[in-house]
Design an enzyme around this catalytic site. Sequence first.
Site, PDB file in Angstrom:
ATOM      1  N   CYS A   1       0.796  -1.028  -0.075  1.00  0.00           N
ATOM      2  CA  CYS A   1       0.107   0.030  -0.032  1.00  0.00           C
ATOM      3  C   CYS A   1       1.069   1.120   0.269  1.00  0.00           C
ATOM      4  CB  CYS A   1      -0.720   0.181   1.476  1.00  0.00           C
ATOM      5  SG  CYS A   1       0.058   0.218   2.721  1.00  0.00           S
TER       6      CYS A   1
ATOM      7  N   ARG B   1      11.264  -4.925   7.149  1.00  0.00           N
ATOM      8  CA  ARG B   1      12.657  -4.986   5.193  1.00  0.00           C
ATOM      9  C   ARG B   1      13.872  -5.098   5.692  1.00  0.00           C
ATOM     10  NH1 ARG B   1      13.280  -0.044   3.334  1.00  0.00           N
ATOM     11  NH2 ARG B   1      13.617   0.515   0.786  1.00  0.00           N
TER      12      ARG B   1
ATOM     13  N   HIS C   1       6.168   6.776  -2.462  1.00  0.00           N
ATOM     14  CA  HIS C   1       7.265   6.633  -2.372  1.00  0.00           C
ATOM     15  C   HIS C   1       7.221   8.683  -2.942  1.00  0.00           C
ATOM     16  CE1 HIS C   1       8.091   2.954  -3.998  1.00  0.00           C
ATOM     17  NE2 HIS C   1       7.967   2.723  -2.823  1.00  0.00           N
TER      18      HIS C   1
HETATM   19 FE1  CFM Z   1      13.278   0.551  -4.932  1.00  0.00          FE
HETATM   20 FE2  CFM Z   1      12.529  -1.671  -5.299  1.00  0.00          FE
HETATM   21 FE3  CFM Z   1      10.233  -0.094  -4.216  1.00  0.00          FE
HETATM   22 FE4  CFM Z   1      13.604  -1.011  -2.837  1.00  0.00          FE
HETATM   23 FE5  CFM Z   1      12.868  -2.700  -1.170  1.00  0.00          FE
HETATM   24 FE6  CFM Z   1      11.228  -3.616  -3.671  1.00  0.00          FE
HETATM   25 FE7  CFM Z   1      10.199  -2.326  -2.582  1.00  0.00          FE
HETATM   26 MO1  CFM Z   1      10.728  -5.144  -1.625  1.00  0.00          MO
HETATM   27  S1  CFM Z   1      14.674  -0.698  -4.959  1.00  0.00           S
HETATM   28  S2  CFM Z   1      12.840   1.325  -2.954  1.00  0.00           S
HETATM   29  S3  CFM Z   1      14.569  -1.587  -1.172  1.00  0.00           S
HETATM   30  S4  CFM Z   1      11.285  -0.085  -5.658  1.00  0.00           S
HETATM   31  S5  CFM Z   1      12.789  -4.750  -2.449  1.00  0.00           S
HETATM   32  S6  CFM Z   1      12.843  -3.791  -6.209  1.00  0.00           S
HETATM   33  S7  CFM Z   1       9.929  -3.913  -3.611  1.00  0.00           S
HETATM   34  S8  CFM Z   1      10.970  -2.649  -0.403  1.00  0.00           S
HETATM   35  S9  CFM Z   1       9.440  -0.475  -2.958  1.00  0.00           S
END
Ligand code: CFM
Length: 544
Positions: free
Chosen positions: A64, A98, A197
Amino acid sequence: MATKKKLVQWAPAEVKAALLEKYPPKVARKRAKQIMINEAQQNETPELTANVRTIPGIITMRGCTYAGCKGVIMGPTRDIVNLVHGPIGCSFYAWLTRRNQTDPGPTGENYMNYCFSTDMQEQDIIFGGEKKLAAAIQEAYDLFHPKSIAVFATCPVGLIGDDIHTVSKNMKAKFGDCNVYAFSCEGYKGVSQSAGHHIANNQVFRHLVGLNDEVKPGRYKINLLGEYNIGGDGFEIDRIFKKCGITCISTFSGNSTYDQFASSHTADLNAVMCHRSINYVADMMETKYGIPWVKVNFIGAKATAKSLRKIAGYFGEKELIDRVEAVIAEEMPEVEAALAEITPRTEGKTAMMFVGGSRAHHYKELFDELKMKTISAGYEFGHQDDYEGRQVLPNIQLDADSRNIEELEVEADETRFKPRKSETEMEALEKSGYRFKHYDGLAADMDKGTLIIDDLNQYEAEKLVELMKPDIFCAGIKEKYSIQKLGVPMKQLHSYDSGGPYAGFQGAINFYKEIDRLVNSKVWGFMKAPWQKNPQLSATFAWE
Ligand code: CFM
């Protein structure tokens, strides 16, 4: 299933049709746009639909918006109190799962071990939770006297309309020595964690970046954007930077501190690792402060070397270029020795990766080094530019869900905007093949005829494994056991199971060993009990 053939013959169009077969026609039509047989390299217009809502009823791999903001971007920052305004479950499940690691440093200021929450109850939903939030901020301040408190909204907060921004502003004014700000990152705010993000990038830029103008020592100063120190990746990258004489002013946000964000505008280059999660800050910092950004990748030994050379090339000074070459020359023999031992056992094996918004691409490097073939890959929440390159950006149609996320309007800072290179210097770099603000995306690196699938779901994952029989499948904890029950080893690329680091040179070696162990283990051949393979039991009496 358990009988593993070396090379499984499959036609991508047939696999795609088989994935869609069970769906009602409307669902099949929608999903068809998110499954691409890769021949679309270097497209101008996006071929694959991405960053759209998951169809209700489908069991998605996504998380989410709150997870993307609180967990991903702000979670690894050690000296900011991350206070979740919401029911306790939201806080608890975003707490340390995480595996982003931390070194508390000389000050020892580290709140990562704590789980801060307002623990909303039904009465707060009915009568409003603002007073409770103010009291929680006060309590955290009294207990820890942190420099900063970040407040995160969960779904109910948005539904009842608590004004977390005003509460935070008032508390900040009251304290005077603690920066308090809030994130409207309700879980439902966007179609995935990707929206979180963006929301986090905006608020970090608004409330943190640029607060400390003090010039830090160091000749080659960069920020590493989009590296989150999962399983200690960031520690390995730091080790390499130090060896090369590169000063990392700030990491967004692995093992980061409040002051790193505050000082980040003093760096001379932004090296962007995870493009998906942090490209917004990179763009905004360029506009406001004049810091150029380049895409890097420290997953894979060759990719690490390439990225180091890219950074050295930007500064263009012989001293740094030579030092980077010396470091690569020193680190590579151990990598090559590991590969020489392992690749005879991994060569020709196949992998699938369905992870987040950048790892499915980054980790392809490591599988290439192992001479393994990535036959299908995709993101949970990548956008079209993550798949097909930033050249498709002008042609992406923004839908209402994307427009729902604030776009900050940024201008050059009157006093602090300073181009890091002259126009002629930038042009010269570009002419020599150096690309700023650019990312090619996953599709360009995938072989023709492989399958790129966006927002893969539980059903399709199992079907895909059944049809294409990969030697290894990489995704997250939700997928792990359903895939392993099919007799295929599954490696978590979010949390690394209990492994890592996998970044840099040492990390690459760790990964080769782990994959060797997984794809060559005989245990997967024993997934079926003898009576499942051969249901006819026969027996004889003892006296016969
Ligand atoms: Fe970038 Fe990612 Fe993500 Fe990530 Fe992660 Fe991820 Fe994520 Mo899981 S590199 S920041 S450290 S998009 S592994 S592939 S899904 S937490 S939001």
